[in-house]
Design a protein around this motif. Structure first.
Motif, short mmCIF file in Angstrom:
data_model
loop_
_atom_site.label_atom_id
_atom_site.label_comp_id
_atom_site.label_asym_id
_atom_site.label_seq_id
_atom_site.Cartn_x
_atom_site.Cartn_y
_atom_site.Cartn_z
N MET A 1 0.82 -1.21 0.00
CA MET A 1 0.00 0.00 0.00
C MET A 1 0.85 1.27 0.00
O MET A 1 0.37 2.33 -0.40
N ILE A 2 2.09 1.16 0.48
CA ILE A 2 3.05 2.27 0.41
C ILE A 2 4.39 1.69 -0.05
O ILE A 2 4.62 0.48 0.04
N SER A 3 5.25 2.57 -0.53
CA SER A 3 6.61 2.15 -0.85
C SER A 3 7.58 3.20 -0.32
O SER A 3 7.27 4.38 -0.25
N GLU A 4 8.73 2.72 0.06
CA GLU A 4 9.77 3.60 0.58
C GLU A 4 10.43 4.32 -0.60
O GLU A 4 10.77 3.70 -1.60
N THR A 5 10.59 5.64 -0.48
CA THR A 5 11.18 6.41 -1.58
C THR A 5 12.58 6.91 -1.27
O THR A 5 13.35 7.16 -2.20
N GLY B 1 19.81 8.46 6.80
CA GLY B 1 20.07 8.10 8.19
C GLY B 1 18.91 7.27 8.70
O GLY B 1 18.56 6.27 8.11
N ARG B 2 18.28 7.76 9.78
CA ARG B 2 17.11 7.06 10.32
C ARG B 2 15.81 7.54 9.69
O ARG B 2 14.75 6.95 9.92
N LYS B 3 15.85 8.61 8.92
CA LYS B 3 14.65 9.17 8.30
C LYS B 3 14.31 8.39 7.03
O LYS B 3 15.10 8.31 6.10
N ARG B 4 13.11 7.81 7.02
CA ARG B 4 12.61 7.07 5.86
C ARG B 4 11.38 7.79 5.34
O ARG B 4 10.51 8.17 6.11
N THR B 5 11.32 7.95 4.04
CA THR B 5 10.20 8.63 3.41
C THR B 5 9.43 7.61 2.56
O THR B 5 10.04 6.75 1.93
N GLY C 1 -2.71 1.37 -2.25
CA GLY C 1 -3.03 2.16 -1.06
C GLY C 1 -4.08 3.22 -1.35
O GLY C 1 -4.98 3.46 -0.55
N ARG C 2 -3.95 3.86 -2.51
CA ARG C 2 -4.93 4.87 -2.91
C ARG C 2 -6.31 4.23 -3.08
O ARG C 2 -7.33 4.79 -2.67
N ALA C 3 -6.36 3.05 -3.67
CA ALA C 3 -7.63 2.34 -3.84
C ALA C 3 -8.25 1.97 -2.49
O ALA C 3 -9.46 2.11 -2.30
N ALA C 4 -7.42 1.52 -1.55
CA ALA C 4 -7.92 1.17 -0.21
C ALA C 4 -8.50 2.40 0.48
O ALA C 4 -9.56 2.33 1.11
N PHE C 5 -7.81 3.55 0.35
CA PHE C 5 -8.31 4.77 0.96
C PHE C 5 -9.65 5.17 0.33
O PHE C 5 -10.61 5.48 1.03
N LYS C 6 -9.73 5.13 -0.99
CA LYS C 6 -10.96 5.53 -1.70
C LYS C 6 -12.12 4.60 -1.32
O LYS C 6 -13.24 5.07 -1.12
N GLU C 7 -11.85 3.32 -1.22
CA GLU C 7 -12.91 2.37 -0.82
C GLU C 7 -13.41 2.67 0.59
O GLU C 7 -14.63 2.61 0.85
#
Length: 103
Positions: free
Chosen positions: A61-65, A69-73, A80-86
């Protein structure tokens, strides 16, 4: 549900997914978004947030971009967008049903 097979989303799950609709975010940005959006009603502790992020990654539903360091985006995927819309559609139907009965 095409985006999510396990039923309705919890409130924290719903808001975490919502946080990604407009941009990529890291954990701190997600927490700030949810706090601001819900005016403090939904509180995300680090355990809850990072458990959700790991599960969302496992479910696609998400992917790491990026990792700095310890910061992950992360970013929202089509799944994930489909799950939110549903979930948004389901919640609107619930509100419509309640308003119809309440009148």
């Amino acid at each position: 549900m095409a985006g999510r097979e396990k039923g309705p989303l919890t409130e924290p799950t719903y808001y975490v997914l919502m946080s990604f609709l407009r941009s990529e975010m890291c954990g701190t940005e997600i927490t700030e978004f949810v706090d601001r959006k819900t005016k403090g009603r939904v509180r995300l502790g680090p355990g809850t947030l990072y458990t959700l992020l790991a599960r969302f990654q496992d479910e696609g539903m998400i992917s790491e971009t990026s990792v700095d360091g310890r910061k992950r985006t992360y970013r929202l995927t089509d799944k994930g967008r489909a799950a939110f819309k549903e979930e948004l559609t389901r919640l609107r139907a619930c509100v419509d049903d309640g308003e119809e009965e309440y009148q």
